[in-house]
Design a protein around this motif. Structure first.
Motif, PDB file in Angstrom:
ATOM      1  N   UNK A 111      57.057 -13.921  19.377  1.00  0.00           N
ATOM      2  CA  UNK A 111      55.889 -14.637  19.906  1.00  0.00           C
ATOM      3  C   UNK A 111      54.447 -13.944  19.325  1.00  0.00           C
ATOM      4  N   UNK A 112      54.465 -12.836  19.302  1.00  0.00           N
ATOM      5  CA  UNK A 112      53.212 -12.191  19.197  1.00  0.00           C
ATOM      6  C   UNK A 112      52.769 -11.725  17.675  1.00  0.00           C
ATOM      7  N   UNK A 113      53.908 -11.443  16.734  1.00  0.00           N
ATOM      8  CA  UNK A 113      53.555 -11.160  15.563  1.00  0.00           C
ATOM      9  C   UNK A 113      52.434 -11.872  14.804  1.00  0.00           C
ATOM     10  N   UNK A 114      52.388 -13.340  15.017  1.00  0.00           N
ATOM     11  CA  UNK A 114      51.430 -14.124  14.129  1.00  0.00           C
ATOM     12  C   UNK A 114      49.933 -13.770  14.835  1.00  0.00           C
ATOM     13  N   UNK A 115      49.895 -13.792  16.137  1.00  0.00           N
ATOM     14  CA  UNK A 115      48.779 -13.403  16.834  1.00  0.00           C
ATOM     15  C   UNK A 115      48.103 -12.151  16.688  1.00  0.00           C
ATOM     16  N   UNK A 116      48.987 -11.153  16.820  1.00  0.00           N
ATOM     17  CA  UNK A 116      48.587  -9.818  16.538  1.00  0.00           C
ATOM     18  C   UNK A 116      48.769  -9.440  15.259  1.00  0.00           C
ATOM     19  N   UNK A 117      47.564  -9.400  14.514  1.00  0.00           N
ATOM     20  CA  UNK A 117      47.638  -8.978  12.985  1.00  0.00           C
ATOM     21  C   UNK A 117      48.737  -7.821  12.750  1.00  0.00           C
ATOM     22  N   UNK A 118      49.729  -7.819  12.033  1.00  0.00           N
ATOM     23  CA  UNK A 118      50.345  -6.506  11.585  1.00  0.00           C
ATOM     24  C   UNK A 118      50.963  -5.740  12.750  1.00  0.00           C
ATOM     25  N   UNK A 119      51.168  -6.454  13.675  1.00  0.00           N
ATOM     26  CA  UNK A 119      52.059  -6.034  14.797  1.00  0.00           C
ATOM     27  C   UNK A 119      53.492  -5.358  14.445  1.00  0.00           C
ATOM     28  N   UNK A 120      53.987  -4.297  14.824  1.00  0.00           N
ATOM     29  CA  UNK A 120      55.057  -3.956  14.263  1.00  0.00           C
ATOM     30  C   UNK A 120      56.247  -4.067  15.320  1.00  0.00           C
ATOM     31  N   UNK A 121      57.501  -4.328  15.008  1.00  0.00           N
ATOM     32  CA  UNK A 121      58.636  -4.544  15.810  1.00  0.00           C
ATOM     33  C   UNK A 121      58.697  -3.262  16.647  1.00  0.00           C
ATOM     34  N   UNK A 122      58.668  -2.162  15.914  1.00  0.00           N
ATOM     35  CA  UNK A 122      59.025  -0.889  16.456  1.00  0.00           C
ATOM     36  C   UNK A 122      57.916  -0.751  17.658  1.00  0.00           C
ATOM     37  N   UNK A 123      56.939  -0.878  17.628  1.00  0.00           N
ATOM     38  CA  UNK A 123      55.777  -1.029  18.464  1.00  0.00           C
ATOM     39  C   UNK A 123      55.812  -1.697  19.702  1.00  0.00           C
ATOM     40  N   UNK A 124      56.793  -2.932  19.716  1.00  0.00           N
ATOM     41  CA  UNK A 124      56.896  -3.766  20.718  1.00  0.00           C
ATOM     42  C   UNK A 124      58.154  -2.860  21.592  1.00  0.00           C
ATOM     43  N   UNK A 125      59.113  -2.563  20.791  1.00  0.00           N
ATOM     44  CA  UNK A 125      60.145  -1.803  21.457  1.00  0.00           C
ATOM     45  C   UNK A 125      59.832  -0.587  22.115  1.00  0.00           C
ATOM     46  N   UNK A 126      58.912   0.031  21.517  1.00  0.00           N
ATOM     47  CA  UNK A 126      58.226   1.342  22.186  1.00  0.00           C
ATOM     48  C   UNK A 126      57.237   1.202  23.460  1.00  0.00           C
ATOM     49  N   UNK A 127      56.583   0.056  23.292  1.00  0.00           N
ATOM     50  CA  UNK A 127      55.658  -0.264  24.414  1.00  0.00           C
ATOM     51  C   UNK A 127      56.458  -0.802  25.592  1.00  0.00           C
ATOM     52  N   UNK A 128      57.476  -1.642  25.401  1.00  0.00           N
ATOM     53  CA  UNK A 128      58.317  -1.974  26.245  1.00  0.00           C
ATOM     54  C   UNK A 128      59.166  -0.822  27.246  1.00  0.00           C
ATOM     55  N   UNK A 129      59.603  -0.015  26.400  1.00  0.00           N
ATOM     56  CA  UNK A 129      60.188   1.167  26.669  1.00  0.00           C
ATOM     57  C   UNK A 129      59.225   1.967  27.877  1.00  0.00           C
ATOM     58  N   UNK A 130      57.846   2.264  27.216  1.00  0.00           N
ATOM     59  CA  UNK A 130      56.812   3.008  27.940  1.00  0.00           C
ATOM     60  C   UNK A 130      56.661   2.053  29.441  1.00  0.00           C
ATOM     61  N   UNK A 131      56.304   0.875  29.415  1.00  0.00           N
ATOM     62  CA  UNK A 131      56.097   0.082  30.515  1.00  0.00           C
ATOM     63  C   UNK A 131      57.238   0.081  31.669  1.00  0.00           C
ATOM     64  N   UNK A 132      58.549   0.323  31.168  1.00  0.00           N
ATOM     65  CA  UNK A 132      59.708   0.578  32.203  1.00  0.00           C
ATOM     66  C   UNK A 132      59.751   1.772  32.586  1.00  0.00           C
TER      67      UNK A 132
END
Lengths: 155, 155
Positions: free
Chosen positions: A53-74
């Motif tokens: 959902x986000x990769x088109x909006x947030x230029x250059x968003x990395x899949x790794x980052x999504x996993x990492x941020x979710x981990x942090x939030x948890x």
DNA sequence: ATTTCAGGTGGTACTTTATGTCAACTGGTT
DNA sequence: AACCAGTTGACATAAAGTACCACCTGAAAT
């Protein structure tokens, strides 16, 4: 009606943002974007669904980052991984007590807000010696769509 | 004591074998071997854990077969996939009503047999329109080992 | 406004978990 | 002992998650 929902989700977004600050996390573009998604969606997305959902909006968003941020939030307790029999993590930004219903056919997950099912306590001295902190109730059944068609979909 | 356990698990094995027959499944070496493991273990193994345990005993056993057989067992209701926040399937051959405790640290899963926590009904008319068939309660906390050491293990 | 840097990110590679395909094999029946 | 529907093994591939490290940036200090 639609604007009420918008209202509610931006309110939720602000609370999440505040929680982020309170935990000492910097509010990067990527974290904000994820908080936005999580505040708006109530379908308990997987990490990859959020990434898609986000990769088109947030230029250059990395899949790794999504996993990492979710981990942090948890880790800081802003978001939870919900329990289901599926072999993938689903995330929920609503930390209030509620339950989940998982569709046996397509895997969709819905919320159930019904305090009648809340437990009145936690197991104290169980034979396995675990200390118990919390619980989740996972109902299973069929979503409205899968009730109609008897065949498989993708969530 | 040990022989009681042996007794109980072979009894369980025979019941599972009967269930297999009752569902019209042929009792292949591979299926028997899996039923044996599942009857003996109470740690809710993953597919790969079962494969690792069996591959030396059952000559030429294929990983694909383990996944496929477990799927079949779940489909015919002989075994269930349990709910947890972990991104992998865990299997349980005890279909009686009971609950699970998952260690937040290392991922171990233990049984909780305590009917005090059983629900007294299922949600009938929930707002999401799901029909509900069943439920599971997943407690989370810390296993005895992870209570002692504050660091991470592998399940 | 500029500098600074701990904390955060992107990209790639990799592991683990699960599924798809199809020729060859076998349990259970005849 | 022969048959065959159902089952398996081997290989290929997909999906989900993790490890690593050079580079970048939010926000605090000046």
């Amino acid at each position: 009606m639609n604007s009420d929902l918008k209202q509610a989700s931006s309110e939720k977004f602000r609370r999440l943002e505040a929680g982020c600050r309170a935990s000492g996390l910097s509010l990067t573009h990527q974290r904000r974007a994820l908080l936005h998604c999580l505040a708006q969606r109530s379908d308990h997305p997987t990490a990859d669904q959020l990434y898609d959902e986000l990769k088109s909006d947030v230029g250059g968003l990395s899949r790794t980052t999504v996993y990492r941020i979710l981990d942090t939030f948890v880790r800081v307790g802003l978001v939870s991984k919900i329990s289901s029999p599926q072999a993938k993590a689903r995330f929920d930004a609503d930390m209030g007590r509620h339950h989940h219903i998982v569709c046996e056919q397509c895997g969709k997950v819905a919320d159930l807000f019904d305090s009648d099912f809340n437990l009145r306590g936690l197991p104290e001295n169980n034979s396995s010696g675990f200390t118990v902190h919390n619980y989740e109730i996972t109902f299973n059944g069929l979503c409205p769509l899968c009730q109609k068609i008897g065949k498989e979909n993708e969530s």
